[in-house]
Design a protein around this motif. Structure first.
Motif, PDB file in Angstrom:
ATOM      1  N   ARG A 134     -11.806  39.006  78.567  1.00 46.91           N
ATOM      2  CA  ARG A 134     -12.892  38.311  79.267  1.00 46.91           C
ATOM      3  C   ARG A 134     -14.240  38.699  78.673  1.00 46.91           C
ATOM      4  O   ARG A 134     -15.098  37.841  78.449  1.00 46.91           O
ATOM      5  N   ARG A 135     -14.441  39.937  78.382  1.00 45.01           N
ATOM      6  CA  ARG A 135     -15.685  40.362  77.741  1.00 45.01           C
ATOM      7  C   ARG A 135     -15.763  39.795  76.320  1.00 45.01           C
ATOM      8  O   ARG A 135     -16.835  39.392  75.867  1.00 45.01           O
ATOM      9  N   TRP A 136     -14.646  39.739  75.620  1.00 52.69           N
ATOM     10  CA  TRP A 136     -14.614  39.231  74.254  1.00 52.69           C
ATOM     11  C   TRP A 136     -15.042  37.758  74.203  1.00 52.69           C
ATOM     12  O   TRP A 136     -15.650  37.323  73.240  1.00 52.69           O
ATOM     13  N   PHE A 137     -14.707  37.017  75.259  1.00 58.48           N
ATOM     14  CA  PHE A 137     -15.047  35.597  75.317  1.00 58.48           C
ATOM     15  C   PHE A 137     -16.448  35.347  75.873  1.00 58.48           C
ATOM     16  O   PHE A 137     -16.841  34.195  76.071  1.00 58.48           O
ATOM     17  N   GLY A 138     -17.199  36.403  76.118  1.00 65.33           N
ATOM     18  CA  GLY A 138     -18.502  36.245  76.753  1.00 65.33           C
ATOM     19  C   GLY A 138     -19.433  35.304  76.018  1.00 65.33           C
ATOM     20  O   GLY A 138     -20.147  34.502  76.643  1.00 65.33           O
ATOM     21  N   GLU A 139     -19.442  35.371  74.677  1.00 64.73           N
ATOM     22  CA  GLU A 139     -20.369  34.513  73.928  1.00 64.73           C
ATOM     23  C   GLU A 139     -19.971  33.042  73.999  1.00 64.73           C
ATOM     24  O   GLU A 139     -20.835  32.161  73.923  1.00 64.73           O
ATOM     25  N   LEU A 140     -18.675  32.755  74.131  1.00 61.28           N
ATOM     26  CA  LEU A 140     -18.275  31.365  74.343  1.00 61.28           C
ATOM     27  C   LEU A 140     -18.798  30.858  75.668  1.00 61.28           C
ATOM     28  O   LEU A 140     -19.335  29.736  75.750  1.00 61.28           O
ATOM     29  N   PHE A 141     -18.651  31.641  76.727  1.00 60.66           N
ATOM     30  CA  PHE A 141     -19.121  31.199  78.040  1.00 60.66           C
ATOM     31  C   PHE A 141     -20.634  30.954  78.020  1.00 60.66           C
ATOM     32  O   PHE A 141     -21.124  29.962  78.576  1.00 60.66           O
ATOM     33  N   GLU A 142     -21.375  31.840  77.344  1.00 64.23           N
ATOM     34  CA  GLU A 142     -22.823  31.660  77.251  1.00 64.23           C
ATOM     35  C   GLU A 142     -23.165  30.408  76.429  1.00 64.23           C
ATOM     36  O   GLU A 142     -24.042  29.624  76.808  1.00 64.23           O
ATOM     37  N   HIS A 143     -22.475  30.226  75.319  1.00 58.77           N
ATOM     38  CA  HIS A 143     -22.762  29.106  74.439  1.00 58.77           C
ATOM     39  C   HIS A 143     -22.400  27.779  75.103  1.00 58.77           C
ATOM     40  O   HIS A 143     -23.116  26.785  74.943  1.00 58.77           O
ATOM     41  N   ALA A 144     -21.287  27.781  75.830  1.00 56.60           N
ATOM     42  CA  ALA A 144     -20.871  26.551  76.515  1.00 56.60           C
ATOM     43  C   ALA A 144     -21.878  26.162  77.589  1.00 56.60           C
ATOM     44  O   ALA A 144     -22.171  24.975  77.784  1.00 56.60           O
ATOM     45  N   ARG A 248       1.152  26.197  75.872  1.00 59.36           N
ATOM     46  CA  ARG A 248       0.261  27.344  76.105  1.00 59.36           C
ATOM     47  C   ARG A 248      -0.398  27.775  74.800  1.00 59.36           C
ATOM     48  O   ARG A 248      -1.576  28.159  74.794  1.00 59.36           O
ATOM     49  N   MET A 249       0.319  27.689  73.690  1.00 57.74           N
ATOM     50  CA  MET A 249      -0.268  28.057  72.409  1.00 57.74           C
ATOM     51  C   MET A 249      -1.402  27.107  72.036  1.00 57.74           C
ATOM     52  O   MET A 249      -2.433  27.526  71.497  1.00 57.74           O
ATOM     53  N   LEU A 250      -1.239  25.837  72.347  1.00 52.60           N
ATOM     54  CA  LEU A 250      -2.324  24.878  72.111  1.00 52.60           C
ATOM     55  C   LEU A 250      -3.548  25.215  72.967  1.00 52.60           C
ATOM     56  O   LEU A 250      -4.696  25.067  72.508  1.00 52.60           O
ATOM     57  N   ARG A 251      -3.328  25.665  74.179  1.00 49.87           N
ATOM     58  CA  ARG A 251      -4.438  26.038  75.047  1.00 49.87           C
ATOM     59  C   ARG A 251      -5.197  27.241  74.464  1.00 49.87           C
ATOM     60  O   ARG A 251      -6.427  27.254  74.433  1.00 49.87           O
ATOM     61  N   TRP A 252      -4.465  28.241  73.978  1.00 50.20           N
ATOM     62  CA  TRP A 252      -5.103  29.404  73.366  1.00 50.20           C
ATOM     63  C   TRP A 252      -5.816  29.015  72.071  1.00 50.20           C
ATOM     64  O   TRP A 252      -6.869  29.567  71.734  1.00 50.20           O
ATOM     65  N   THR A 253      -5.246  28.048  71.347  1.00 50.27           N
ATOM     66  CA  THR A 253      -5.890  27.596  70.113  1.00 50.27           C
ATOM     67  C   THR A 253      -7.242  26.960  70.410  1.00 50.27           C
ATOM     68  O   THR A 253      -8.236  27.215  69.720  1.00 50.27           O
ATOM     69  N   LEU A 254      -7.300  26.131  71.443  1.00 42.78           N
ATOM     70  CA  LEU A 254      -8.565  25.526  71.849  1.00 42.78           C
ATOM     71  C   LEU A 254      -9.567  26.604  72.252  1.00 42.78           C
ATOM     72  O   LEU A 254     -10.739  26.572  71.836  1.00 42.78           O
ATOM     73  N   ALA A 255      -9.129  27.563  73.059  1.00 46.11           N
ATOM     74  CA  ALA A 255     -10.025  28.630  73.508  1.00 46.11           C
ATOM     75  C   ALA A 255     -10.549  29.434  72.323  1.00 46.11           C
ATOM     76  O   ALA A 255     -11.757  29.719  72.229  1.00 46.11           O
ATOM     77  N   TRP A 256      -9.639  29.816  71.419  1.00 40.64           N
ATOM     78  CA  TRP A 256     -10.041  30.601  70.260  1.00 40.64           C
ATOM     79  C   TRP A 256     -10.981  29.807  69.348  1.00 40.64           C
ATOM     80  O   TRP A 256     -11.989  30.333  68.867  1.00 40.64           O
ATOM     81  N   ALA A 257     -10.666  28.524  69.104  1.00 37.90           N
ATOM     82  CA  ALA A 257     -11.509  27.706  68.240  1.00 37.90           C
ATOM     83  C   ALA A 257     -12.918  27.602  68.812  1.00 37.90           C
ATOM     84  O   ALA A 257     -13.913  27.672  68.079  1.00 37.90           O
ATOM     85  N   GLY A 258     -13.028  27.447  70.126  1.00 41.21           N
ATOM     86  CA  GLY A 258     -14.342  27.409  70.753  1.00 41.21           C
ATOM     87  C   GLY A 258     -15.094  28.710  70.578  1.00 41.21           C
ATOM     88  O   GLY A 258     -16.302  28.711  70.274  1.00 41.21           O
ATOM     89  N   LEU A 259     -14.398  29.834  70.760  1.00 38.48           N
ATOM     90  CA  LEU A 259     -15.040  31.138  70.602  1.00 38.48           C
ATOM     91  C   LEU A 259     -15.492  31.334  69.155  1.00 38.48           C
ATOM     92  O   LEU A 259     -16.621  31.762  68.895  1.00 38.48           O
ATOM     93  N   SER A 260     -14.619  31.015  68.202  1.00 39.88           N
ATOM     94  CA  SER A 260     -14.948  31.184  66.792  1.00 39.88           C
ATOM     95  C   SER A 260     -16.135  30.306  66.394  1.00 39.88           C
ATOM     96  O   SER A 260     -17.054  30.741  65.684  1.00 39.88           O
ATOM     97  N   ALA A 261     -16.131  29.066  66.868  1.00 35.87           N
ATOM     98  CA  ALA A 261     -17.247  28.164  66.562  1.00 35.87           C
ATOM     99  C   ALA A 261     -18.547  28.655  67.198  1.00 35.87           C
ATOM    100  O   ALA A 261     -19.625  28.560  66.597  1.00 35.87           O
ATOM    101  N   ALA A 262     -18.450  29.183  68.414  1.00 41.41           N
ATOM    102  CA  ALA A 262     -19.644  29.718  69.081  1.00 41.41           C
ATOM    103  C   ALA A 262     -20.211  30.895  68.296  1.00 41.41           C
ATOM    104  O   ALA A 262     -21.432  30.989  68.080  1.00 41.41           O
ATOM    105  N   TRP A 263     -19.341  31.816  67.878  1.00 43.83           N
ATOM    106  CA  TRP A 263     -19.797  32.939  67.052  1.00 43.83           C
ATOM    107  C   TRP A 263     -20.508  32.434  65.802  1.00 43.83           C
ATOM    108  O   TRP A 263     -21.558  32.950  65.429  1.00 43.83           O
ATOM    109  N   SER A 264     -19.898  31.444  65.138  1.00 45.97           N
ATOM    110  CA  SER A 264     -20.472  30.928  63.898  1.00 45.97           C
ATOM    111  C   SER A 264     -21.855  30.333  64.140  1.00 45.97           C
ATOM    112  O   SER A 264     -22.810  30.620  63.406  1.00 45.97           O
ATOM    113  N   GLU A 265     -21.980  29.499  65.157  1.00 45.10           N
ATOM    114  CA  GLU A 265     -23.270  28.868  65.418  1.00 45.10           C
ATOM    115  C   GLU A 265     -24.333  29.887  65.798  1.00 45.10           C
ATOM    116  O   GLU A 265     -25.486  29.786  65.367  1.00 45.10           O
ATOM    117  N   ARG A 266     -23.952  30.880  66.566  1.00 40.26           N
ATOM    118  CA  ARG A 266     -24.925  31.865  67.027  1.00 40.26           C
ATOM    119  C   ARG A 266     -25.373  32.800  65.905  1.00 40.26           C
ATOM    120  O   ARG A 266     -26.439  33.414  65.990  1.00 40.26           O
TER     121      ARG A 266
END
Length: 287
Positions: A134-144, A248-266
């Motif tokens: 949950r802490r690791w995904f913090g930047e995705l939540f902020e970016h979203a 479920r793997m597709l769901r994690w892929t979407l979550a991870w892709a969003g986090l990775s893209a958020a990191w990149s943009e930020r």
């Protein structure tokens, strides 16, 4: 801890070369998170590594905890300095994945098996400094929250999926956190006395095991990650190797892709690969 902007990497590493009786086997160099040098100790190839940021040092504690079980072995340690087993094999997972679909599938299976070996380590206490997903995904939540409509709402949808997955984890393990084709290396074929495929450069997180496999879908590069049918095929391979439900793997892929893209943009990097994989995951789910 040493500053990331180290100006003289050879001098910085000199105390540990002396302390551990190391002979240089190449030049010392600095990365944004560490100072490294290929060395030999009693003729054995190794890497001397000094973490220069806290996150890298925490990853080093995870490596020490794994104690060579599925990961490069730590041969010596002193605070933030490590002497690491060095890969000597010639096989390369990125090249294998880029060769053709069969090679890509073979690389995916190797990555899955490497992760499963790491996840099976269950020593207690766990390494100091681990953080939850949950802490690791913090930047995705902020970016979203700041960019809810960007990329056809990808960040918002990824954040929503991450929230749902984090609310119902299917297990809790020490994760690698950055499992991709460049972080699982060839340490020699087991049939010839080598140690096989082993992981390097972990993060310092714990949580649902499925998280570790999502990064495979964004790697080793755009040509492979965005190839027609690749995402669906690779999800099937991951499901076959790990038992994780494909949906479920597709769901994690979407979550991870969003986090990775958020990191990149930020950070000012290019989010194209991650955004594309996220959109492919949505399409595969019929959205």
């Amino acid at each position: 801890m040493t500053s990331p902007g180290v100006a003289a990497p050879d001098a910085v590493l000199a105390p540990w070369r002396s302390r551990w009786g190391l002979v240089p086997d190449g030049g010392a160099f600095a990365t944004p998170s560490s100072v490294l040098q290929p060395v030999r100790r009693n003729g054995v190839a190794a890497y001397l590594k000094l973490a220069t940021v806290a996150e890298e040092a925490a990853g080093g504690r995870v490596l020490r905890w794994w104690a060579g079980r599925g990961a490069a072995a730590v041969l010596a340690a002193d605070d933030d300095a490590l002497l690491l087993e060095r890969a000597g094999g010639e096989r390369d997972l990125a090249a294998l994945a880029s060769s053709d679909a069969d090679g890509d599938d073979a690389a995916t299976r190797i990555l899955c098996r490497a992760a499963l070996r790491l996840h099976a380590v269950d020593d207690h206490p766990r390494p100091d400094g681990l953080v939850g997903l949950r802490r690791w995904f913090g930047e995705l939540f902020e970016h979203a929250a700041a960019h809810p409509t960007e990329h056809d709402g990808l960040f918002a949808r990824a954040a929503e999926e991450a929230e749902a997955l984090l609310a119902e984890p299917e297990g809790d393990v020490v994760l690698h956190g950055d499992l991709h084709h460049g972080n699982v290396l060839d340490f020699g074929e087991a049939e010839r006395g080598g140690r096989g495929w082993l992981a390097i450069d972990p993060k310092h997180i714990h949580g649902d095991p499925a998280f570790d496999f999502a990064n495979i879908l964004c790697n080793p590069g755009r040509e492979v990650a965005h190839a027609p049918g690749r995402l669906e095929r690779t999800v099937r391979v991951i499901a076959d190797e790990t038992g994780i439900d494909e949906r479920r793997m597709l769901r994690w892929t979407l979550a991870w892709a969003g986090l990775s893209a958020a990191w990149s943009e930020r950070s000012g990097d290019d989010p194209t690969i991650a955004v594309g994989v996220g959109m492919l995951a949505l399409h595969a789910r019929g959205e």
